[in-house]
Design a protein around this motif. Structure first.
Motif, PDB file in Angstrom:
ATOM      1  N   ARG A 179       0.796  -1.235   0.000  1.00 22.05           N
ATOM      2  CA  ARG A 179       0.000   0.000   0.000  1.00 22.05           C
ATOM      3  C   ARG A 179       0.823   1.276   0.000  1.00 22.05           C
ATOM      4  NH1 ARG A 179      -5.612  -0.709   1.023  1.00 22.05           N
ATOM      5  NH2 ARG A 179      -5.762   1.491   0.441  1.00 22.05           N
ATOM      6  N   ASN A 180       2.154   1.203   0.085  1.00 22.65           N
ATOM      7  CA  ASN A 180       2.950   2.416  -0.107  1.00 22.65           C
ATOM      8  C   ASN A 180       4.401   2.072  -0.394  1.00 22.65           C
ATOM      9  OD1 ASN A 180       4.460   2.144   2.323  1.00 22.65           O
ATOM     10  ND2 ASN A 180       2.853   3.159   3.482  1.00 22.65           N
ATOM     11  N   MET A 181       5.153   3.048  -0.824  1.00 22.39           N
ATOM     12  CA  MET A 181       6.530   2.823  -1.250  1.00 22.39           C
ATOM     13  C   MET A 181       7.496   2.579  -0.106  1.00 22.39           C
ATOM     14  SD  MET A 181       6.931   2.733  -4.509  1.00 22.39           S
ATOM     15  CE  MET A 181       8.635   3.215  -4.771  1.00 22.39           C
ATOM     16  N   ASN A 259     -18.314  -2.190  -6.415  1.00 20.65           N
ATOM     17  CA  ASN A 259     -19.122  -3.055  -5.553  1.00 20.65           C
ATOM     18  C   ASN A 259     -18.282  -4.153  -4.902  1.00 20.65           C
ATOM     19  OD1 ASN A 259     -21.611  -1.720  -6.251  1.00 20.65           O
ATOM     20  ND2 ASN A 259     -21.506  -2.784  -8.228  1.00 20.65           N
ATOM     21  N   ALA A 260     -16.978  -3.908  -4.818  1.00 32.35           N
ATOM     22  CA  ALA A 260     -16.062  -4.939  -4.297  1.00 32.35           C
ATOM     23  C   ALA A 260     -16.432  -5.386  -2.898  1.00 32.35           C
ATOM     24  CB  ALA A 260     -14.627  -4.426  -4.340  1.00 32.35           C
ATOM     25  N   GLY A 273     -13.662 -12.554   8.990  1.00 34.85           N
ATOM     26  CA  GLY A 273     -14.889 -12.296   8.253  1.00 34.85           C
ATOM     27  C   GLY A 273     -15.455 -10.968   8.714  1.00 34.85           C
ATOM     28  N   ASN A 274     -16.515 -10.521   8.047  1.00 36.91           N
ATOM     29  CA  ASN A 274     -17.174  -9.290   8.477  1.00 36.91           C
ATOM     30  C   ASN A 274     -16.204  -8.115   8.563  1.00 36.91           C
ATOM     31  OD1 ASN A 274     -19.379  -7.722   9.370  1.00 36.91           O
ATOM     32  ND2 ASN A 274     -18.818  -8.044  11.516  1.00 36.91           N
ATOM     33  N   PHE A 275     -15.301  -8.045   7.591  1.00 32.27           N
ATOM     34  CA  PHE A 275     -14.367  -6.918   7.586  1.00 32.27           C
ATOM     35  C   PHE A 275     -14.653  -5.990   6.410  1.00 32.27           C
ATOM     36  CE2 PHE A 275     -12.061 -10.510   5.574  1.00 32.27           C
ATOM     37  CZ  PHE A 275     -11.787  -9.982   4.318  1.00 32.27           C
ATOM     38  N   THR A 276     -14.203  -4.747   6.538  1.00 33.72           N
ATOM     39  CA  THR A 276     -14.418  -3.730   5.522  1.00 33.72           C
ATOM     40  C   THR A 276     -13.079  -3.293   4.943  1.00 33.72           C
ATOM     41  OG1 THR A 276     -16.386  -2.926   6.666  1.00 33.72           O
ATOM     42  CG2 THR A 276     -15.377  -1.446   5.054  1.00 33.72           C
ATOM     43  N   LEU A 277     -12.999  -3.253   3.636  1.00 37.25           N
ATOM     44  CA  LEU A 277     -11.768  -2.832   2.973  1.00 37.25           C
ATOM     45  C   LEU A 277     -11.544  -1.344   3.161  1.00 37.25           C
ATOM     46  CD1 LEU A 277     -12.212  -4.715  -0.427  1.00 37.25           C
ATOM     47  CD2 LEU A 277     -10.851  -5.456   1.550  1.00 37.25           C
ATOM     48  N   GLU A 278     -10.296  -0.948   3.253  1.00 32.51           N
ATOM     49  CA  GLU A 278      -9.942   0.466   3.298  1.00 32.51           C
ATOM     50  C   GLU A 278      -9.885   0.999   1.867  1.00 32.51           C
ATOM     51  OE1 GLU A 278      -9.489   2.590   5.689  1.00 32.51           O
ATOM     52  OE2 GLU A 278      -9.664   1.234   7.409  1.00 32.51           O
ATOM     53  N   ALA A 279     -10.290   2.253   1.688  1.00 32.87           N
ATOM     54  CA  ALA A 279     -10.269   2.857   0.366  1.00 32.87           C
ATOM     55  C   ALA A 279      -8.836   3.060  -0.117  1.00 32.87           C
ATOM     56  CB  ALA A 279     -11.011   4.195   0.398  1.00 32.87           C
ATOM     57  N   SER A 290      -7.532  -3.005   5.694  1.00 30.11           N
ATOM     58  CA  SER A 290      -8.917  -3.215   6.091  1.00 30.11           C
ATOM     59  C   SER A 290      -9.053  -2.938   7.579  1.00 30.11           C
ATOM     60  CB  SER A 290      -9.333  -4.661   5.799  1.00 30.11           C
ATOM     61  OG  SER A 290      -8.752  -5.547   6.751  1.00 30.11           O
ATOM     62  N   ASP A 291     -10.284  -3.079   8.071  1.00 24.92           N
ATOM     63  CA  ASP A 291     -10.476  -2.898   9.507  1.00 24.92           C
ATOM     64  C   ASP A 291     -10.267  -4.192  10.291  1.00 24.92           C
ATOM     65  OD1 ASP A 291     -12.770  -4.277   8.828  1.00 24.92           O
ATOM     66  OD2 ASP A 291     -14.164  -2.856   9.766  1.00 24.92           O
ATOM     67  N   ILE A 292      -9.670  -5.200   9.656  1.00 21.59           N
ATOM     68  CA  ILE A 292      -9.178  -6.352  10.422  1.00 21.59           C
ATOM     69  C   ILE A 292      -8.144  -5.863  11.424  1.00 21.59           C
ATOM     70  CG2 ILE A 292      -7.796  -8.468  10.302  1.00 21.59           C
ATOM     71  CD1 ILE A 292      -9.038  -9.007   7.561  1.00 21.59           C
ATOM     72  N   ASN A 293      -7.283  -4.963  10.965  1.00 17.92           N
ATOM     73  CA  ASN A 293      -6.229  -4.401  11.808  1.00 17.92           C
ATOM     74  C   ASN A 293      -6.845  -3.423  12.802  1.00 17.92           C
ATOM     75  OD1 ASN A 293      -3.876  -3.404  12.906  1.00 17.92           O
ATOM     76  ND2 ASN A 293      -3.300  -2.225  11.094  1.00 17.92           N
TER      77      ASN A 293
END
Length: 423
Positions: A179-181, A259-260, A273-279, A290-293
């Motif tokens: 997610r970053n350099m 709609n991912a 499970g039941n996690f939301t991806l970060e934009a 994601s909000d797993i972390n």
């Protein structure tokens, strides 16, 4: 001459019996009397490698080891600075009898076979300087436990089936390069692009999904998987997103599926499970997936800075008892790209073995015929924040680290499996 000769023979016989009686087993204590807890695991592994059994004394003096006495093992302990006690067979039998008492939370597990260990790491194919701080690579080297290194090609070729134990650490299986350099260099990225092209994938994310599925198949087939830091999180994200584009245009040139989130399939994951991806926050944006972390980029997730291991029944819950053996049950927290796991994201099928006040830190589960453990954070003795996170930890300064002991518990765990019969 007969009387002195007879006396000498009797004396030799007596002393020989005494020597045998008091030198038939070696106890390697794992309580506060141990001079080097981490290297003690290396002794246990060496004994297994030499095709000798190791008795793991669960909850006895911090999870001690007991082996058959040999001069070679005594020498090895002295050379490596590992504390040991020479005891008689009768004393060893007495200890085992004590542990078999149904009223005490102790047990004996016999380890019988050294696991074939591999570490999945980009150091196989590129400089990957950040990966040099991989806690498992550090502790395996320090404990003198042999291992091999694999990366994407070995997984894609099906080589994992040759091994017993696989470790994943600071990795991104979503194809977003961490997610970053700051996480991966241009060289690391180029290597992954080349491997994807070689195996016919148009995107690194597609190649990484195939790798994630290969790792899942390894575990389901009877392998043991141990993942830490971002590897634990991104492995499940990649599996849940099979067939869905979750990678932003800054990484692969096209946008993610709008709609991912709704298309994620949590039935395909190991632990979460039941996690939301970060934009997508851009190529040099946030490193949260994601909000797993539960930390969400804050470094570590609670002011207290400690998490607690659960106390399992050594007789009825043998597996988690092995994985939580330690001389301390309260362990200081440590940060990582994925520091800890949000409680609401952990599946009910995952067994929590260690938790903080607001998060789960140490998980176990089964996948098909195999087992897995996920451990939050990057380095059990790493700095709690700020600079210095790229510097490898000198384990000579932390020979009693309870956080690192959890890693080594996992290294020995597959050895509890029965040997295959020779036919």
């Amino acid at each position: 001459m007969k009387q002195p000769l007879s006396f000498l023979l009797i004396l030799l016989a007596i002393t020989g019996q005494i020597s045998a009686a008091w030198a038939n087993a070696i106890l390697i204590p794992m309580d506060d009397q141990q001079a080097n807890h981490l290297k003690a695991y290396g002794i246990a592994y060496k004994v297994l490698k030499d095709e000798q059994d190791v008795d793991w004394l669960l909850n006895y003096r911090g999870g001690s080891f007991m082996v058959k006495q040999t001069a070679a093992i005594e020498t090895e302990c002295r050379v490596r600075g590992v504390s040991f006690e020479t005891i008689s067979d009768s004393k060893a039998a007495s200890i085992k009898q004590q542990l078999s008492d149904p009223d005490v939370n102790m047990n004996v597990v016999t380890l019988q076979k050294a696991a074939k260990i591999i570490v999945y790491s980009p150091i196989k194919v590129s400089p990957a300087e950040f990966e040099n701080t991989d806690a498992v690579l550090l502790v395996l080297t320090y404990a003198e436990i042999p291992y091999e290194v694999v990366y994407d090609e070995e997984v894609l070729k099906g080589d994992l089936a040759k091994y017993d134990w696989l470790h994943l650490h600071h990795e991104d299986f979503t194809g977003q390069y961490g997610r970053n350099m700051h996480r991966q260099s241009l060289t690391d990225i180029k290597v992954q692009e080349d491997i994807a092209k070689k195996y016919g994938y148009s995107k690194v994310s597609q190649m990484k999904l195939a790798v994630a599925k290969g790792i899942k198949a390894f575990c389901a087939g009877g392998g043991y998987l141990f993942a830490m830091c971002s590897a634990a999180e991104t492995l499940d994200i990649a599996l849940a997103a099979e067939g869905v584009d979750i990678v932003g245009s800054s990484y692969d040139g096209d946008g993610m599926d709008p709609n991912a989130q709704e298309k994620l399939d949590f039935t395909k994951t190991f632990a979460f499970g039941n996690f939301t991806l970060e934009a997508d926050n851009g190529y040099r944006g946030f490193s949260t997936f994601s909000d797993i972390n539960s930390a969400g980029g804050r470094g570590y997730d609670q002011p207290g800075g400690f998490f607690e291991l659960f106390n399992f029944s050594a007789k009825w819950d043998v597996i988690p008892s092995m994985l939580t053996q330690n001389h301390e049950s309260i362990i200081k927290e440590f940060f990582g790209q994925t520091t800890a796991f949000r409680k609401g994201a952990v599946k009910p099928s995952s067994l929590v073995m260690g938790e903080g006040k607001t998060s789960d830190r140490y998980l176990y589960g089964e996948m098909g015929r195999g087992q897995w453990t996920f451990y939050g954070g990057h380095d059990p003795e790493g700095l709690r924040g700020g600079g210095g996170f790229r510097n490898p930890t000198d384990l000579n300064l932390h020979p009693h680290s309870p956080g690192y002991r959890l890693i080594l518990n996992n290294v020995l765990f597959p050895s509890a499996r029965k040997k295959k019969r020779k036919t």
